[in-house]
Design a protein around this motif. Structure first.
Motif, mmCIF file in Angstrom:
data_model
loop_
_atom_site.group_PDB
_atom_site.id
_atom_site.type_symbol
_atom_site.label_atom_id
_atom_site.label_comp_id
_atom_site.label_asym_id
_atom_site.label_seq_id
_atom_site.Cartn_x
_atom_site.Cartn_y
_atom_site.Cartn_z
ATOM 1 N N ALA A 38 0.856 -1.300 0.017
ATOM 2 C CA ALA A 38 0.090 -0.078 0.025
ATOM 3 C C ALA A 38 0.872 1.177 -0.126
ATOM 4 C CB ALA A 38 -0.843 0.016 1.309
ATOM 5 N N SER A 39 0.350 2.365 -0.468
ATOM 6 C CA SER A 39 1.232 3.501 -0.470
ATOM 7 C C SER A 39 1.104 4.282 1.001
ATOM 8 C CB SER A 39 0.382 4.421 -1.419
ATOM 9 O OG SER A 39 -1.159 5.206 -0.892
ATOM 10 N N GLY A 40 2.162 5.174 0.808
ATOM 11 C CA GLY A 40 2.235 5.710 2.283
ATOM 12 C C GLY A 40 1.074 6.563 2.845
ATOM 13 N N VAL A 41 0.059 7.123 1.974
ATOM 14 C CA VAL A 41 -0.943 7.623 2.428
ATOM 15 C C VAL A 41 -2.018 6.614 2.946
ATOM 16 C CG1 VAL A 41 -2.976 9.025 1.688
ATOM 17 C CG2 VAL A 41 -0.612 9.713 0.743
ATOM 18 N N VAL A 42 -2.174 5.528 2.366
ATOM 19 C CA VAL A 42 -2.896 4.676 2.765
ATOM 20 C C VAL A 42 -2.698 4.017 4.026
ATOM 21 C CG1 VAL A 42 -3.939 2.228 2.288
ATOM 22 C CG2 VAL A 42 -3.812 4.001 0.305
ATOM 23 N N LEU A 43 -1.461 3.673 4.437
ATOM 24 C CA LEU A 43 -0.705 3.122 5.518
ATOM 25 C C LEU A 43 -0.883 4.296 6.781
ATOM 26 C CD1 LEU A 43 2.553 1.378 4.307
ATOM 27 C CD2 LEU A 43 0.609 0.391 5.067
#
Length: 123
Positions: A38-43
């Motif tokens: 997952a992307s940093g924003v999602v994490l």
């Protein structure tokens, strides 16, 4: 149903999870491996929304007080996380990540505030 007797466990559980986030995030290559999922924003959004939920439901006070405590605590947690990252040569602290953390906390706390008030009104 969230049991009031477990409030303290939820509150301190949030701090334990936060500690694990910081520790695992400090392992070389761990963030790169997580980026494959997952992307940093999602994490950041998911992690800090869960922490906000735990802090909101683990705190005492009115829904507004709980929401305020959750958002302020997440703001501090996010700042600590980004500060730790800034000292690691293979990571960097990012103000954008901190904004994501606080935004996720505000959204979760706002939703919990509405749900908590409506639950109390129906009781």
């Amino acid at each position: 149903m969230l049991q009031p007797s477990h409030a303290r466990l939820r509150y301190w559980g949030a701090w334990a999870i936060f500690a694990m986030i910081v520790i695992v995030g400090s392992i070389p290559g761990a963030r790169a491996d997580a980026a494959e999922v997952a992307s940093g924003v999602v994490l950041h959004s998911c992690a800090y929304a869960v922490l906000a939920f735990l802090i909101f439901t683990g705190s005492h006070g009115t829904p507004a007080q709980r929401a305020g405590k959750a958002v302020l605590t997440i703001a501090a947690m996010g700042a600590i996380d980004e500060c730790v990252q800034s000292f690691l040569p293979y990571r960097h602290g990012a103000l954008r990540d901190w904004y994501v953390d606080v935004t996720a906390a505000a959204i979760m706390s706002g939703a919990m505030w509405v749900l908590w008030r409506s639950r109390k009104a129906n009781a």
